[in-house]
Scaffold this motif. Structure first.
Motif, mmCIF file in Angstrom:
data_model
loop_
_atom_site.group_PDB
_atom_site.id
_atom_site.type_symbol
_atom_site.label_atom_id
_atom_site.label_comp_id
_atom_site.label_asym_id
_atom_site.label_seq_id
_atom_site.Cartn_x
_atom_site.Cartn_y
_atom_site.Cartn_z
ATOM 1 N N ILE A 175 14.062 -1.115 -7.794
ATOM 2 C CA ILE A 175 13.461 -2.107 -8.699
ATOM 3 C C ILE A 175 14.313 -2.255 -9.952
ATOM 4 N N HIS A 176 14.144 -3.384 -10.615
ATOM 5 C CA HIS A 176 14.985 -3.675 -11.774
ATOM 6 C C HIS A 176 14.168 -4.146 -12.958
ATOM 7 N N ASP A 177 14.670 -3.866 -14.118
ATOM 8 C CA ASP A 177 14.187 -4.401 -15.404
ATOM 9 C C ASP A 177 12.670 -4.578 -15.503
ATOM 10 N N ASP A 178 12.258 -5.851 -15.615
ATOM 11 C CA ASP A 178 10.841 -6.121 -15.887
ATOM 12 C C ASP A 178 10.002 -6.326 -14.631
ATOM 13 N N GLU A 179 10.532 -5.950 -13.489
ATOM 14 C CA GLU A 179 9.774 -6.162 -12.249
ATOM 15 C C GLU A 179 8.543 -5.245 -12.206
ATOM 16 N N ARG A 180 7.415 -5.807 -11.845
ATOM 17 C CA ARG A 180 6.174 -5.022 -11.903
ATOM 18 C C ARG A 180 5.203 -5.358 -10.755
ATOM 19 N N ILE A 181 5.380 -6.517 -10.144
ATOM 20 C CA ILE A 181 4.453 -6.968 -9.101
ATOM 21 C C ILE A 181 5.281 -7.218 -7.844
ATOM 22 N N PHE A 182 4.953 -6.528 -6.753
ATOM 23 C CA PHE A 182 5.833 -6.518 -5.585
ATOM 24 C C PHE A 182 5.111 -6.966 -4.325
ATOM 25 N N PHE A 183 5.726 -7.905 -3.628
ATOM 26 C CA PHE A 183 5.163 -8.345 -2.346
ATOM 27 C C PHE A 183 5.725 -7.490 -1.216
ATOM 28 N N TYR A 184 4.821 -6.896 -0.438
ATOM 29 C CA TYR A 184 5.252 -6.126 0.735
ATOM 30 C C TYR A 184 4.604 -6.710 1.991
ATOM 31 N N ASP A 185 5.083 -6.221 3.125
ATOM 32 C CA ASP A 185 4.573 -6.710 4.420
ATOM 33 C C ASP A 185 3.217 -6.070 4.761
ATOM 34 N N ASP A 186 2.773 -6.340 5.976
ATOM 35 C CA ASP A 186 1.417 -5.895 6.362
ATOM 36 C C ASP A 186 1.301 -4.392 6.555
ATOM 37 N N LYS A 187 2.437 -3.685 6.710
ATOM 38 C CA LYS A 187 2.334 -2.221 6.828
ATOM 39 C C LYS A 187 1.870 -1.628 5.506
ATOM 40 N N GLU A 188 2.235 -2.285 4.419
ATOM 41 C CA GLU A 188 1.861 -1.780 3.093
ATOM 42 C C GLU A 188 0.625 -2.474 2.533
ATOM 43 N N ASN A 189 0.503 -3.751 2.756
ATOM 44 C CA ASN A 189 -0.507 -4.521 2.022
ATOM 45 C C ASN A 189 -1.487 -5.303 2.889
ATOM 46 N N TRP A 190 -1.831 -4.724 3.986
ATOM 47 C CA TRP A 190 -2.902 -5.275 4.814
ATOM 48 C C TRP A 190 -3.815 -4.116 5.145
ATOM 49 N N TRP A 191 -5.112 -4.307 5.014
ATOM 50 C CA TRP A 191 -5.997 -3.182 5.327
ATOM 51 C C TRP A 191 -7.014 -3.518 6.400
ATOM 52 N N SER A 192 -7.041 -2.630 7.409
ATOM 53 C CA SER A 192 -8.110 -2.641 8.407
ATOM 54 C C SER A 192 -8.281 -1.191 8.799
ATOM 55 N N ARG A 193 -9.330 -0.883 9.522
ATOM 56 C CA ARG A 193 -9.521 0.518 9.929
ATOM 57 C C ARG A 193 -8.395 0.987 10.830
ATOM 58 N N GLY A 194 -7.734 0.057 11.503
ATOM 59 C CA GLY A 194 -6.658 0.458 12.405
ATOM 60 C C GLY A 194 -5.299 0.500 11.733
ATOM 61 N N GLY A 195 -5.182 -0.059 10.546
ATOM 62 C CA GLY A 195 -3.897 -0.066 9.852
ATOM 63 C C GLY A 195 -3.394 -1.488 9.692
ATOM 64 N N SER A 196 -2.119 -1.688 10.047
ATOM 65 C CA SER A 196 -1.450 -2.960 9.777
ATOM 66 C C SER A 196 -2.107 -4.134 10.531
ATOM 67 N N LEU A 197 -1.596 -5.320 10.256
ATOM 68 C CA LEU A 197 -2.191 -6.545 10.794
ATOM 69 C C LEU A 197 -2.400 -6.497 12.307
ATOM 70 N N GLY A 198 -1.338 -6.188 13.031
ATOM 71 C CA GLY A 198 -1.416 -6.172 14.492
ATOM 72 C C GLY A 198 -2.301 -5.060 15.026
ATOM 73 N N LYS A 199 -2.581 -4.077 14.194
ATOM 74 C CA LYS A 199 -3.399 -2.945 14.657
ATOM 75 C C LYS A 199 -4.867 -3.098 14.261
ATOM 76 N N THR A 200 -5.203 -4.225 13.699
ATOM 77 C CA THR A 200 -6.597 -4.441 13.307
ATOM 78 C C THR A 200 -7.485 -4.441 14.546
ATOM 79 N N PRO A 201 -8.514 -3.596 14.581
ATOM 80 C CA PRO A 201 -9.389 -3.584 15.754
ATOM 81 C C PRO A 201 -10.122 -4.926 15.904
ATOM 82 N N ILE A 202 -10.301 -5.316 17.160
ATOM 83 C CA ILE A 202 -11.034 -6.565 17.430
ATOM 84 C C ILE A 202 -12.442 -6.447 16.836
ATOM 85 N N GLY A 203 -12.870 -7.485 16.171
ATOM 86 C CA GLY A 203 -14.224 -7.492 15.608
ATOM 87 C C GLY A 203 -14.314 -6.928 14.203
ATOM 88 N N ASP A 204 -13.246 -6.267 13.736
ATOM 89 C CA ASP A 204 -13.305 -5.610 12.420
ATOM 90 C C ASP A 204 -13.002 -6.572 11.274
#
Ligand code: SER
Length: 658
Positions: A175-204
């Motif tokens: 990270i550099h200088d004034d950077e403070r807000i970061f966009f990440y992929d679904d492994k980091e910033n998607w939540w389901s009980r199963g984890g990432s986007l593709g691992k979201t349980p059906i119906g959840d």
């Protein structure tokens, strides 16, 4: 200079609940660690788990704003413990909006709580947001990024928004200088009980999330992770809260449909927030852990600084086991009970390594219970019961621990690197990386460690790995065969018999059955607590009894056992029974591995004078005589006629009344 709070974690917990109560949230009771009605999972691992139906639209009886502090257990994190910031047991502070407030309000409140109530320096906070997923039609969460930008700027902090992508991308970029807000992929910033986007349980329910990280500074960055950035595991940035914007539901065909109501699911680890509040990169140096560590230092006469990992593991595992016991779990060989046994025994093994060779749970568990007694009424109510239960498990394992470790020593001392043909194909105990071993373990040794010496399989593998002993595919196959043979033996033994191994229910059967209980206890008296019953077969002519023991029982010991049994017969002890829930039966010290189903009521047979400590206390279906004196009717005496090996680590005794 960071403003340090003088709040203890206990106060942070109550301040958090107060904060949300003042903002019209109902404070709900946390769920049990073992979910009541959820066969899909063994443990409660997050605050939202018990709220699933409400996030999907069902009306919650307490309204649309909820908050709590939820004890969580994530057994899968066992290997991460020891790095200052991971535990398997933790408390998750949680607040929820069920179709009420959304992103803007949530972000403002959490930020206010962190900076105004706890007193964290906003300059030390970094945040993330979801980068979006075109394929599934889920947009980049610019809304969240813009809200954060304003929040920081109101504090006079420049906050640049950056697209990172994967964690790997971040490791390369930093990270550099004034950077403070970061966009990440679904492994980091998607939540389901199963984890990432593709691992979201059906119906959840599921959705993009926004995490908040505390920056412990570059001095806490561990090399080997690439460059530092919020979602890296390098130790510099530690996640202290996750705001999930539950706004989708996964359908049968794998796609995502928007939920009728947009929800907030916030969860933040109390222990981590507490550590950040005193700017301590080491979570164990907070008031919910430190008394435990101090006790371990005292018992081991060793300092924490040189033994961090072991002490962290012991403290973590014993906290988890204590809370599991409070929720009614007892160590066993199945499901939750097995996990609990594994954690307890691993803690005992690490304590042994620290030089704590005497029983120590009776000293440590009360410290843990006291830390929670004021805030968790069940911990207070069950304090003594829990201590008894855990101490009993410790006694059983400690009795065989040293002998088990000798098996490893023996393998290491053996002159041959037996059977290792191709070292290039051997991996570590987690199957992660290639390892060169010096020795291999035989299936028989592995089975003995498990069956006779009570080492959970994972513990055998870990110990073997640390000592450079390979558990090859052959070892594993042989071990599985031995396990199957053992299951087959117990099936055969169970066939055509009454419960408890009786082939009938005549008076003679009852007499031999009662004699078997007396003998089981006498064997433990003479040989030690490590004796566990492995099977029984009772006819009207004799009793046969199998039990775990690594070596021949010598004639002198046999004589002692006979004498004790005859003594108890002469005392003419009353034989009675009462029914208990299994965990209670264990807690009062009843023996027996049967009927081991959590929640089930079991019969406990007691042989002993009224108002006196019973000689024998055993979980058993019966039937039995009414008085031990009946075994001696006609001047008969109890006599052992045979002692032999039954299988690896199991001895077999036959005995008669003559
Ligand atoms: N469900 C989210 C989590 O467990 C936030 O509560 O991280």
């Amino acid at each position: 200079m960071v403003k340090l709070t003088d709040m203890k974690p206990q106060q942070i917990r109550s301040e958090y609940l107060k904060f949300f109560e003042q903002r019209n949230h109902a404070i709900i009771n946390p769920a049990k660690l073992v979910p009541d009605n959820d066969p899909t999972t063994l443990f409660t691992g997050s605050g939202m788990q018990s709220l699933l139906p409400y996030l999907l639209g069902e009306k919650h009886p307490e309204g649309v704003r909820l908050a709590d502090s939820q004890p969580c257990f994530r057994a899968q994190d066992i290997d991460a413990v020891g790095d200052n910031r991971h535990t398997t047991f933790f408390e998750m502070l949680g607040n929820w909006s069920l179709g009420d407030y959304f992103k803007e309000q949530q972000i403002h409140w959490f930020f206010e709580f962190l900076t105004e109530v706890i007193g964290l320096d906003a300059n030390r906070l970094y945040v993330s947001a979801f980068i979006g997923d075109e394929k599934n039609g889920i947009p980049r969460d610019d809304e969240v990024a813009d809200i954060w930008k304003k929040v920081f700027e109101e504090k006079g902090i420049k906050a640049e928004i950056v697209e990172i992508g994967t964690q790997e991308d971040g490791n390369k970029r930093g990270i550099h200088d004034d950077e403070r807000i970061f966009f990440y992929d679904d492994k980091e910033n998607w939540w389901s009980r199963g984890g990432s986007l593709g691992k979201t349980p059906i119906g959840d329910p599921c959705g993009p999330d926004s995490e908040v990280f505390y920056d412990y500074g570059p001095q806490n960055h561990n090399e080997g992770y690439g460059l530092a950035h919020p979602a890296s595991d390098s130790g510099r940035f530690v996640e202290i809260g996750n705001q999930v914007f539950m706004q989708y539901r996964r359908l049968e065909d794998g796609s995502f449909e928007p939920l009728a109501s947009k929800n907030v699911d916030f969860g933040g680890g109390l222990e981590r927030i507490s550590a950040a509040s005193i700017d301590s990169p080491d979570m164990f140096k907070t008031a919910l852990f430190w008394p435990i560590i101090e006790k371990l230092q005292k018992l081991s006469k060793k300092g924490y600084e040189n033994h961090r990992e072991s002490m962290q593991i012991i403290a973590d595992h014993l906290r988890g086991a204590t809370f599991l016991a409070v929720d009614g779990v007892a160590p066993s060989n199945k499901e939750q009970g097995y996990v609990m046994r594994r954690f307890l025994r691993r803690a005992i093994r690490f304590a042994f390594e620290l030089g704590i060779e005497q029983n120590f749970l009776s000293e440590v568990v009360p410290v843990i219970a006291d830390l929670y007694a004021d805030d968790y009424p069940e911990v207070k109510a069950k304090r003594e019961e829990v201590i008894t239960l855990l101490v009993r498990e410790e006694k059983v394992f400690r009795h065989t621990l040293r002998k088990g470790l000798q098996v490893f020593e023996k393998i290491m001392m053996s002159p041959i690197s037996s059977g290792i043909v191709d070292n290039s194909e051997l991996y570590d105990h987690k199957d992660r990386f290639k390892v060169e071993y010096k020795k291999t373990m035989d299936a028989e040794d592995m089975f003995r460690l498990y069956d006779t010496f009570g080492f959970p399989v994972e513990l055998i593998k870990e110990e073997a790995f640390m000592k450079g002993i390979a558990i090859t595919d052959d070892t594993q196959r042989g071990f599985d065969d031995l396990m199957e043979e053992q299951r087959e033996r117990s099936r055969t033994a169970a066939k055509g018999t009454f419960k408890g191994g009786l082939s009938g229910d005549s008076l003679m059967h009852k007499k031999y059955h009662s004699a078997a209980h007396l003998m089981g206890q006498a064997l433990r008296d003479v040989l030690g607590e490590g004796v566990a019953q492995k099977g029984a077969n009772i006819t009207d002519e004799r009793l046969r009894f199998d039990f775990s023991w690594p070596e021949k029982v010598n004639p002198e010991q046999i004589k002692q056992v006979e004498d004790i049994v005859n003594e108890q017969i002469a005392k003419d002890l009353p034989v009675t029974f009462a029914e208990y829930p299994l965990a209670e039966a264990r807690a009062i010290g009843a023996f027996g591995e049967f009927g081991d189903k959590y929640g089930e009521k079991v019969k406990v047979y007691r042989m002993g004078a009224e108002n006196e400590k019973p000689y024998s206390l055993e979980i058993c279906g019966g039937p039995h005589v009414d008085h031990t004196g009946q075994l001696g009717e006609g001047g008969k005496k109890f006599k052992i006629t045979k002692e032999e090996s039954s299988s690896a680590g199991v001895r077999r005794i036959k005995a008669i009344l003559i």
